[in-house]
Design a protein around this motif. Sequence first.
Motif, short mmCIF file in Angstrom:
data_model
loop_
_atom_site.label_atom_id
_atom_site.label_comp_id
_atom_site.label_asym_id
_atom_site.label_seq_id
_atom_site.Cartn_x
_atom_site.Cartn_y
_atom_site.Cartn_z
N GLN A 400 13.72 8.73 -15.45
CA GLN A 400 14.24 10.04 -15.07
C GLN A 400 13.13 11.08 -15.17
N PRO A 401 13.14 12.15 -14.42
CA PRO A 401 13.99 12.35 -13.25
C PRO A 401 13.38 11.59 -12.07
N ASP A 402 13.93 11.76 -10.89
CA ASP A 402 13.37 11.15 -9.69
C ASP A 402 13.15 9.65 -9.90
N GLU A 403 14.24 8.96 -10.21
CA GLU A 403 14.15 7.54 -10.53
C GLU A 403 13.45 6.76 -9.43
N GLY A 404 12.57 5.86 -9.83
CA GLY A 404 11.87 5.09 -8.82
C GLY A 404 10.78 4.23 -9.41
N ILE A 405 9.97 3.66 -8.55
CA ILE A 405 8.90 2.76 -8.96
C ILE A 405 7.67 3.09 -8.13
N SER A 406 6.50 3.13 -8.76
CA SER A 406 5.29 3.33 -7.97
C SER A 406 4.22 2.35 -8.43
N LEU A 407 3.33 2.04 -7.52
CA LEU A 407 2.23 1.12 -7.82
C LEU A 407 0.94 1.78 -7.35
N ARG A 408 0.03 1.93 -8.29
CA ARG A 408 -1.27 2.51 -7.92
C ARG A 408 -2.24 1.36 -7.62
N MET A 409 -2.93 1.49 -6.50
CA MET A 409 -3.93 0.49 -6.15
C MET A 409 -5.14 1.18 -5.54
N SER A 410 -6.15 0.42 -5.26
CA SER A 410 -7.36 1.00 -4.69
C SER A 410 -7.40 0.75 -3.19
N ALA A 411 -7.93 1.72 -2.45
CA ALA A 411 -8.03 1.55 -1.00
C ALA A 411 -9.32 2.20 -0.52
N LYS A 412 -9.81 1.71 0.59
CA LYS A 412 -11.06 2.27 1.15
C LYS A 412 -10.75 3.59 1.85
N VAL A 413 -11.56 4.57 1.56
CA VAL A 413 -11.42 5.84 2.27
C VAL A 413 -12.03 5.66 3.66
N PRO A 414 -11.32 6.07 4.70
CA PRO A 414 -11.85 5.86 6.05
C PRO A 414 -13.22 6.51 6.22
N GLY A 415 -14.11 5.84 6.88
CA GLY A 415 -15.44 6.38 7.11
C GLY A 415 -16.48 5.28 7.06
N ALA A 416 -17.70 5.62 7.40
CA ALA A 416 -18.76 4.63 7.46
C ALA A 416 -19.13 4.13 6.06
N ALA A 417 -19.03 5.03 5.06
CA ALA A 417 -19.39 4.62 3.70
C ALA A 417 -18.25 3.82 3.07
N VAL A 418 -18.61 2.96 2.10
CA VAL A 418 -17.57 2.22 1.38
C VAL A 418 -17.21 3.02 0.14
N ARG A 419 -16.17 3.82 0.30
CA ARG A 419 -15.73 4.61 -0.83
C ARG A 419 -14.30 4.21 -1.16
N VAL A 420 -14.06 3.89 -2.41
CA VAL A 420 -12.74 3.38 -2.79
C VAL A 420 -12.04 4.42 -3.66
N GLU A 421 -10.81 4.71 -3.30
CA GLU A 421 -10.04 5.71 -4.05
C GLU A 421 -8.67 5.13 -4.40
N PRO A 422 -8.07 5.63 -5.48
CA PRO A 422 -6.72 5.16 -5.80
C PRO A 422 -5.68 5.73 -4.83
N VAL A 423 -4.74 4.90 -4.45
CA VAL A 423 -3.61 5.37 -3.64
C VAL A 423 -2.33 4.89 -4.33
N LYS A 424 -1.22 5.50 -3.98
CA LYS A 424 0.02 5.19 -4.68
C LYS A 424 1.10 4.76 -3.70
N MET A 425 1.67 3.60 -3.92
CA MET A 425 2.86 3.20 -3.16
C MET A 425 4.04 3.66 -3.99
N ASP A 426 4.89 4.42 -3.39
CA ASP A 426 5.90 5.11 -4.17
C ASP A 426 7.30 4.83 -3.62
N PHE A 427 8.17 4.34 -4.47
CA PHE A 427 9.56 4.12 -4.08
C PHE A 427 10.44 5.08 -4.88
#
Lengths: 511, 354
Positions: A400-427
């Motif tokens: 509570q509040p806003d009951e749900g589940i989220s998963l943080r993972m790493s993803a490549k930021v779009p672009g020529a460089a290989v830059r990895v940032e955390p992103v969140k899948m959120d239910f």
Amino acid sequence: MPESKSANPLREGLTNRSLPEPCSIIIFGATGDLTHRKLVPALYNLAAEGALPQAVNVVGFARRDKTDESFRAELGETTRQFSRRQVNEDIWAGFAGSICYHRSAFDDPAGYATLAERLDALDRERGTRGNRLFYLAASPDQFEVILRNLRESGLNRAPGDGWARVIVEKPFGTDLASARDLNALVEASFPESDTYRIDHYLGKETAQNIMVLRFANAIFEQLWNARYIHHVQITASEQIGVEGRAGYYDKAGALRDMIQNHLLQLLCLTAMEPPVGLDADSIRDEKVKVLRALRPLDDAAAHKLVVRAQYGAGAVNGTRVPAYRDEQNVNPESLTETYVAMQVNIDNWRWAGVPFFLRVGKRLAKAATEIAVQFKGAPPVLFNVARQTLTNNVLVIRIQPDEGISLRMSAKVPGAAVRVEPVKMDFHYGTSFGKGTPEAYERLLLDAMSGDATLFARRDEVEEAWRFVDRILDAWSAQDAEGLAMYSAGTWGPTEADDLITRHSATWRRL
Amino acid sequence: MEAAVSVATLDQAGFGIPVEIERIDRDLNKLWEDAGEKKTRASLINLVLYSENLESAFENTSLIADIAGEHACRAILILAKPDAPEAKASAWINAHCRMIGEREICSEQITFVLEGDAAREPAGIVFPHLDSDLPLCLWWQAPLQKPVDARFWAWVDRLIYDSAEWGDSPAGSFAVAREICGLRDGRTVPGDLNWMRVLGTRFALASLFDHALALERIRSLDRVEITHGPRGRMTALLLLGWLAARLDWTLQPMMASPFFSAPDGRQITFALQETDGAHISGCRFVSADREFLLERQPGTTLYEATVSCPSVQEPPRVVHVGSEKTADLLISELSRGGRHTQYLASLQKIAPLI
């Protein structure tokens, strides 16, 4: 489940849950807040959904002078105020017809004798088949006298083929000894199988979803162990202070009020082994095993692994709030903790070496209850190198509040460089399922009427939880005021709590 | 031969923004990009509504707006005109949003108008636009007819229909529905909105027998009367089938006046009476010494429930039957899920009467 002889065959299959049986619900403490804010609105919502059998009586038992009519009128007013759905006057009128008031002092045997007569009459008139559900919504110091009178009046035994059950509201004691006393007291009147100890956290959808998440999804259970999990954080933070509960809270404190029941229950659901079945005892057996595996804290460990603190004056949401000791009805020299952070270790094969960090507190910066499972990092090669350190995966179950589940993972930021940032899948429950989630009390009342004790605490669960907590209380009793840290209201708690978790190369999650 | 549907009419129909079919996904993405952070897309199912009737297609758009508030979905409306002279496929995209807390949560709607040959092979045009990995619930708003295209129906997880719309001879459509649902080892589940329509009445009927003394009589009923509206015969039959299934009655259809027999050999006669009004407007059960009545209060969703017998002295009670609006029936069907085993058992009980 085999159809009972007295079951209504037309009820079977109308809902995909166990069927509540006709009964009289007798609420002790019927004029209190719990009855007005939670219990009767919950029963009304069940009636409005058609989930309640027609033959249900609600009998309020209390000392104050009221008539059936005035009691119904009061409940109508508060139900309109607190019900999660708008009250339909026709449905309320029908439901209110099943409510009556029984005036008696809790210690007056004559009041129980007349209650028995009244219940027998209701059985005859409304066909409630002798089934009785006694709800102890009074203050805990009244439990003994109520239970004794129920026993002495014979109300603890249902007539004929009926049943008599008792719902006990927390707190279930104040330490192991008092919990045992209370359990013995309850057991003297009702067998364990008819005793329902209510912890409303377990009635919340997300708490129920923990088992579904773990055991209905093959991917998680493979990772749910010391090999992949770095640590687990379970947090219940509140912005509110003691409100109207200072009298109780100043004696109890955060450890008794929250950790002993709610947080240890969440810990059990997170850490337990898969049960052999979904019946109440199979699940509770596994929870008890977790409690038995908690590493006991001696005085030194309690000092090192448990932080207790109390809030001082500060600002919550920009509004100045007083220090705990300046709250109304609080002892100005109180040493009661309003915040606890602790490290818990579970000494079993699955969790060896994985610390569980629990934290609860009042007057914190944000109100939230959640379980965060922090996974270990990826190996320090490829993307996880000094130039770019990855954040670890985190699975968060928001209660509570806003009951749900989220998963943080790493993803490549779009672009020529290989830059990895955390992103969140959120239910989000609200986003995906839209409709209003039933109140915990709705589910729990239905379960008690159906004889399903899965979401209620068993005697040994309660006692094992107290056994663990008692050692901390003992350690604290040997400390003086120096053992109590302070934090300003509106912050995230004392710095000592940060130090506790930093020792494990971790930080408290930003909620 | 049917005339082509006017595009101008469709553009006015609230279907949303006209798009080229090959650009649907790109344009949907653009819709969300334009909305920025303010809107969140949510989807738990693919909900496809198939209709061959222009009027229903218009109604479906407002229906989806209602559904999306309860069931986040990708909604796909198909208006099929197989008899149109030329093959043609057109598409529109739209979003239905509602506020949840401080967030605006949106479900997408794609509308296809398929004409001529395009309407005869809808799978190739429509199914590429399903939200992947989510179940497909298809509400077929037309008569179900043979031959059954197994490849088309293999996509469908839940086949939704409303047997009240199948008129006085629904047997053919039921047979096709059975065939469809048997195609994938029973993995396509039937969902009859008419079954949802009787849910509230089933609750109300069950409540008549909650009383211990009433319950004693449930297995000694000897007459059932159900009053139904002009389009409610199938609804009444489903209710009758449910009673028969729950009480273990067997239909004796070969008699001049069919009746049910109980396991103890007792005969239960029944009558379905048509009148103006709701699909089900009343039920009367009779046993030797008791009468159980449900009477619909005209123009409301309330029943008055009465048990008349010497030993039960209860005043009539008002029982809420729940909304019977189409959107609410669909919401109820989508919420309950499951395989509706009681529905199938009920159908079996009344099969000879359909």
